[in-house]
Design an enzyme around this catalytic site. Structure first.
Site, PDB file in Angstrom:
ATOM      1  N   ASN A 116       0.863  -1.184   0.000  1.00 34.37           N
ATOM      2  CA  ASN A 116       0.000   0.000   0.000  1.00 34.37           C
ATOM      3  C   ASN A 116       0.897   1.231   0.000  1.00 34.37           C
ATOM      4  O   ASN A 116       1.429   1.617   1.038  1.00 34.37           O
ATOM      5  CB  ASN A 116      -0.888  -0.039   1.258  1.00 34.37           C
ATOM      6  CG  ASN A 116      -1.749   1.198   1.378  1.00 34.37           C
ATOM      7  OD1 ASN A 116      -1.828   2.009   0.451  1.00 34.37           O
ATOM      8  ND2 ASN A 116      -2.406   1.358   2.518  1.00 34.37           N
ATOM      9  N   TRP A 117       1.072   1.797  -1.185  1.00 32.31           N
ATOM     10  CA  TRP A 117       1.968   2.967  -1.281  1.00 32.31           C
ATOM     11  C   TRP A 117       1.350   4.206  -0.643  1.00 32.31           C
ATOM     12  O   TRP A 117       2.017   5.206  -0.461  1.00 32.31           O
ATOM     13  CB  TRP A 117       2.286   3.285  -2.750  1.00 32.31           C
ATOM     14  CG  TRP A 117       3.193   2.305  -3.436  1.00 32.31           C
ATOM     15  CD1 TRP A 117       3.574   1.062  -2.997  1.00 32.31           C
ATOM     16  CD2 TRP A 117       3.842   2.492  -4.701  1.00 32.31           C
ATOM     17  NE1 TRP A 117       4.404   0.465  -3.911  1.00 32.31           N
ATOM     18  CE2 TRP A 117       4.589   1.322  -4.969  1.00 32.31           C
ATOM     19  CE3 TRP A 117       3.856   3.524  -5.640  1.00 32.31           C
ATOM     20  CZ2 TRP A 117       5.349   1.169  -6.134  1.00 32.31           C
ATOM     21  CZ3 TRP A 117       4.607   3.375  -6.800  1.00 32.31           C
ATOM     22  CH2 TRP A 117       5.346   2.214  -7.035  1.00 32.31           C
ATOM     23  N   LYS A 118       0.056   4.158  -0.392  1.00 30.98           N
ATOM     24  CA  LYS A 118      -0.678   5.342   0.093  1.00 30.98           C
ATOM     25  C   LYS A 118      -0.434   6.496  -0.886  1.00 30.98           C
ATOM     26  O   LYS A 118      -0.300   6.257  -2.078  1.00 30.98           O
ATOM     27  CB  LYS A 118      -0.284   5.675   1.530  1.00 30.98           C
ATOM     28  CG  LYS A 118      -0.385   4.447   2.430  1.00 30.98           C
ATOM     29  CD  LYS A 118      -0.229   4.739   3.882  1.00 30.98           C
ATOM     30  CE  LYS A 118      -0.320   3.420   4.649  1.00 30.98           C
ATOM     31  NZ  LYS A 118      -0.309   3.587   6.093  1.00 30.98           N
ATOM     32  N   HIS A 166      -9.634   0.891   4.955  1.00 30.77           N
ATOM     33  CA  HIS A 166      -8.384   1.243   5.629  1.00 30.77           C
ATOM     34  C   HIS A 166      -8.665   2.288   6.710  1.00 30.77           C
ATOM     35  O   HIS A 166      -9.490   3.175   6.525  1.00 30.77           O
ATOM     36  CB  HIS A 166      -7.371   1.786   4.618  1.00 30.77           C
ATOM     37  CG  HIS A 166      -5.993   1.878   5.195  1.00 30.77           C
ATOM     38  ND1 HIS A 166      -5.616   2.904   6.021  1.00 30.77           N
ATOM     39  CD2 HIS A 166      -4.925   1.054   5.088  1.00 30.77           C
ATOM     40  CE1 HIS A 166      -4.358   2.707   6.390  1.00 30.77           C
ATOM     41  NE2 HIS A 166      -3.917   1.591   5.836  1.00 30.77           N
ATOM     42  N   GLU A 206      -7.107   4.813   7.658  1.00 33.64           N
ATOM     43  CA  GLU A 206      -6.919   6.217   7.265  1.00 33.64           C
ATOM     44  C   GLU A 206      -8.158   6.730   6.546  1.00 33.64           C
ATOM     45  O   GLU A 206      -8.566   7.882   6.712  1.00 33.64           O
ATOM     46  CB  GLU A 206      -5.662   6.344   6.383  1.00 33.64           C
ATOM     47  CG  GLU A 206      -4.401   6.253   7.230  1.00 33.64           C
ATOM     48  CD  GLU A 206      -3.181   5.717   6.500  1.00 33.64           C
ATOM     49  OE1 GLU A 206      -3.166   5.722   5.255  1.00 33.64           O
ATOM     50  OE2 GLU A 206      -2.237   5.273   7.189  1.00 33.64           O
ATOM     51  N   GLU A 247      -5.421  -4.813  10.789  1.00 35.79           N
ATOM     52  CA  GLU A 247      -4.503  -3.682  10.888  1.00 35.79           C
ATOM     53  C   GLU A 247      -4.801  -2.874  12.146  1.00 35.79           C
ATOM     54  O   GLU A 247      -5.629  -1.952  12.111  1.00 35.79           O
ATOM     55  CB  GLU A 247      -4.657  -2.779   9.658  1.00 35.79           C
ATOM     56  CG  GLU A 247      -4.235  -3.427   8.361  1.00 35.79           C
ATOM     57  CD  GLU A 247      -3.555  -2.422   7.453  1.00 35.79           C
ATOM     58  OE1 GLU A 247      -2.465  -2.729   6.977  1.00 35.79           O
ATOM     59  OE2 GLU A 247      -4.102  -1.320   7.246  1.00 35.79           O
ATOM     60  N   GLY A 271       2.116   2.732  10.690  1.00 35.77           N
ATOM     61  CA  GLY A 271       3.034   3.856  10.499  1.00 35.77           C
ATOM     62  C   GLY A 271       3.710   4.315  11.777  1.00 35.77           C
ATOM     63  O   GLY A 271       4.298   5.388  11.822  1.00 35.77           O
ATOM     64  N   SER A 277       3.200  -1.578  10.508  1.00 41.58           N
ATOM     65  CA  SER A 277       4.645  -1.589  10.747  1.00 41.58           C
ATOM     66  C   SER A 277       5.261  -2.971  10.532  1.00 41.58           C
ATOM     67  O   SER A 277       6.171  -3.392  11.249  1.00 41.58           O
ATOM     68  CB  SER A 277       4.976  -1.066  12.151  1.00 41.58           C
ATOM     69  OG  SER A 277       4.533   0.277  12.290  1.00 41.58           O
ATOM     70  N   GLY A 289       2.740  -0.867   4.343  1.00 44.29           N
ATOM     71  CA  GLY A 289       2.764   0.542   3.977  1.00 44.29           C
ATOM     72  C   GLY A 289       4.190   1.010   3.763  1.00 44.29           C
ATOM     73  O   GLY A 289       4.789   0.810   2.705  1.00 44.29           O
ATOM     74  N   GLY A 290       4.755   1.619   4.808  1.00 44.69           N
ATOM     75  CA  GLY A 290       6.073   2.246   4.710  1.00 44.69           C
ATOM     76  C   GLY A 290       7.136   1.380   4.050  1.00 44.69           C
ATOM     77  O   GLY A 290       7.849   1.832   3.145  1.00 44.69           O
TER      78      GLY A 290
HETATM   79  P1  PGA Z   1       2.606   0.620   7.649  1.00 43.59           P
HETATM   80  O1  PGA Z   1       1.149   0.757   6.984  1.00 43.59           O
HETATM   81  O2  PGA Z   1       3.192  -0.669   7.150  1.00 43.59           O
HETATM   82  O3  PGA Z   1       3.355   1.835   7.193  1.00 43.59           O
HETATM   83  O4  PGA Z   1       2.392   0.583   9.120  1.00 43.59           O
HETATM   84  C1  PGA Z   1       0.325  -0.356   6.812  1.00 43.59           C
HETATM   85  C2  PGA Z   1      -0.980   0.076   6.209  1.00 43.59           C
HETATM   86  O5  PGA Z   1      -1.451   1.173   6.511  1.00 43.59           O
HETATM   87  O6  PGA Z   1      -1.573  -0.655   5.404  1.00 43.59           O
END
Ligand code: PGA
Length: 292
Positions: free
Chosen positions: A43-45, A129, A131, A203, A209, A249, A270-271
């Site tokens: 997930n590049w966001k 998600h 977010e 999640e 993050g 994370s 994500g990251g």
């Molecule tokens: P993260 O994000 O790996 O940066 O914690 C995961 C996600 O939001 O899907």
């Protein structure tokens, strides 16, 4: 499309795909031995650039038996897809989106329909998600509509559920997980989507993050719980065939411990997914622990 129309569309597609096993895609959720095929989704966001998309595939390494899915910002899909096609020696990498609108078309400025995502090459879509739940008003009812629209269009939802820190600390984790899962899947079936058509990601919001990963035991406990709820909603056979991911994370450092848990079928990343070497390292760790 109304609810009945969506169900009919899904039933027809399921029957056709079962008959034709379209491009082998139907089988991709399980290995020839019938085990769940591990899945690592990036997930590049709202990160990346055209240059990053063009260079990304050359940093990927194959991880035997693991399905890789990349979900970049939509405008970066074409250069990423082109670079993937041009990359030698890579097994097929799937593409996904990070959101959709549930309507097929219309006056919805800034939105993209499920059909448009399919046309752009997406096979998956991240839905629910945290977010989007926290910042864009994606409540349970909206997530449920999006899940139904995705399935009706032949997209596989990666449905995210997870508790916030205060919910975990007050002992509400499992109540939250059950409520989010049940609400998101409300109105699905009969017939149920095929298990390979729906992915659920646990999640925990406090882990996203933050660098604070759930322990392997916490991830396993949550995913085992979600699998049981899926068995209640569909059937045990269904739940055993569905892939459940951990996200929050997740990194190459913790991938082996998390991936060794029986109900962890992969990661939503994500990251760490912004670096193809890290994503590949995670997929490789998963491949190794699964081979044991
Ligand atoms: P993260 O994000 O790996 O940066 O914690 C995961 C996600 O939001 O899907």
């Amino acid at each position: 499309m109304d609810e009945l129309g969506e169900r009919i569309a899904r039933l027809v597609r399921q029957v056709i795909e079962e008959r034709l096993a379209v491009g082998g895609e139907l089988a991709s959720a399980s290995t020839p031995g019938g085990r769940r095929r591990p899945l690592v989704a990036a997930n590049w966001k709202m990160n990346g650039s055209r240059a990053m998309a063009e260079g990304y595939p050359s940093g990927l390494r194959p991880a035997p038996g693991v399905e890789l899915v990349l979900c970049p910002p939509l405008v970066l899909l074409p250069p990423l897809a082109a670079a993937l096609r041009a990359a030698p020696g890579l097994p097929e990498v799937g593409l996904g989106a990070q959101n959709l609108h549930f309507e097929p078309k219309g006056a919805f400025t800034g939105e993209h329909s499920p059909g448009m995502l399919r046309e752009a090459g997406c096979r998956y879509v991240i839905l629910g998600h945290s977010e989007r739940r926290a910042m864009f008003g994606d409540d349970d009812a909206l997530v449920a509509r999006k899940v139904r629209a995705a399935l009706a269009a032949g997209l596989r939802p990666i449905l995210c559920v997870g508790e916030r820190l205060e919910e975990r600390e007050s002992g509400a984790t499992f109540r939250v997980l059950r409520a989010q899962l049940t609400a998101a899947l409300a109105g699905l079936g009969p017939p149920a989507p095929a298990p390979g058509e729906l992915v659920v990601a646990y999640e925990p919001v406090w882990a996203i993050g933050t660098g604070r990963t759930a322990s392997a035991a916490q991830a396993e406990e949550a995913l085992a719980f979600l699998r049981e709820r899926l068995a209640e909603l569909f059937s045990w056979a269904w739940a055993r065939g569905a892939r459940l991911l951990y996200g929050g994370s997740a990194t190459p450092e913790n991938a082996a411990a998390l991936g060794a848990q029986p109900d962890v079928d992969g990661f939503l990343v994500g990251g760490a997914s912004l670096e193809p070497a890290k994503l590949s390292a995670m997929a490789l760790k998963l491949s190794e622990v699964r081979a044991r």
